[in-house]
Enzyme design. Structure first.
Site, mmCIF file in Angstrom:
data_model
loop_
_atom_site.group_PDB
_atom_site.id
_atom_site.type_symbol
_atom_site.label_atom_id
_atom_site.label_comp_id
_atom_site.label_asym_id
_atom_site.label_seq_id
_atom_site.Cartn_x
_atom_site.Cartn_y
_atom_site.Cartn_z
ATOM 1 N N THR A 128 4.745 -10.639 -9.378
ATOM 2 C CA THR A 128 5.859 -11.541 -9.101
ATOM 3 C C THR A 128 5.461 -12.539 -8.027
ATOM 4 O OG1 THR A 128 6.769 -10.000 -7.463
ATOM 5 C CG2 THR A 128 7.621 -9.844 -9.731
ATOM 6 N N ASN A 165 6.860 -13.789 -4.887
ATOM 7 C CA ASN A 165 7.891 -13.445 -3.907
ATOM 8 C C ASN A 165 8.349 -14.681 -3.154
ATOM 9 O OD1 ASN A 165 7.978 -10.277 -3.863
ATOM 10 N ND2 ASN A 165 5.864 -10.914 -4.145
ATOM 11 N N GLU A 185 12.257 -12.039 -6.552
ATOM 12 C CA GLU A 185 10.943 -11.862 -7.145
ATOM 13 C C GLU A 185 10.929 -12.301 -8.609
ATOM 14 O OE1 GLU A 185 8.978 -8.080 -6.106
ATOM 15 O OE2 GLU A 185 10.866 -7.590 -5.101
#
Length: 187
Positions: free
Chosen positions: A28, A30, A103
């Site tokens: 992901t 962030n 995320e």
């Protein structure tokens, strides 16, 4: 929930816990809670849940993502490309996080060389820390839920990714407007 959607976010990509890549095989980007611009107010006002939307990564010059001044040619992500995203907003109850995170997992098109590159067959780009992310959270998929084990969590996220892809392909005014906003937004 839909009364707040879409939510438009612009921020920096920061290091997270590293669990998306390492534990789940689903990396992901962030989103930093600092330096955040959000259409509904502050980071803490973002509603928790699992969502879908569109995202674009841009470097300081507004072009393609770079890492430490060097282009990441193996896992290149184009600054001009809008990706579908499956987005977690919340506390990751399986991990009992104390801080809220945002995320997004960026999803490459099916024929993109990085589309099935991760250990679980999902999109795997190189790192793009300290770049700008432009994110539109368009639709709600489900609530955050605790899962018994990483296998069940991974299966749920893979379903979220499938659902995000299906919904992002729908031809409607909201999808077009949000894709265009993500594509055209400048730093």
């Amino acid at each position: 929930m839909n009364h707040q959607l879409p939510i438009r976010i612009v921020s920096k990509v920061v290091r997270g816990y590293g669990r998306g890549s390492k534990d789940l095989g689903i990396p992901t980007a962030n989103v930093s809670r600092d330096n955040l611009t959000c259409s509904i107010g502050s980071f803490d006002e973002l509603p928790t849940g699992i969502y879908w939307g569109y995202a674009r990564i841009i470097s300081g010059d507004g072009d393609s993502s770079e890492k430490n001044g060097k282009e990441n040619s193996n896992n290149k992500i184009s600054g001009g490309e809008v990706y579908t995203a499956a987005v977690s907003i919340g506390y990751n109850p399986t991990y009992n996080n104390k801080e809220k995170t945002v995320e997004p997992h960026l999803i490459a098109e099916s024929k993109h060389p990085q589309r099935h590159a991760s250990s679980t067959g999902e999109t795997m780009f190189g790192d793009f820390y300290d770049t700008t992310i432009v994110l539109s959270v368009v639709g709600y998929l489900r609530p955050e839920l605790p899962f018994e084990g990483l296998e069940k969590l991974t299966l749920a996220i893979k379903k979220d990714i499938q659902d995000a892809c299906t919904l992002a392909k729908e031809e409607n005014a909201t999808n077009k407007e949000e894709r265009d906003w993500v594509l055209l937004h400048q730093q």
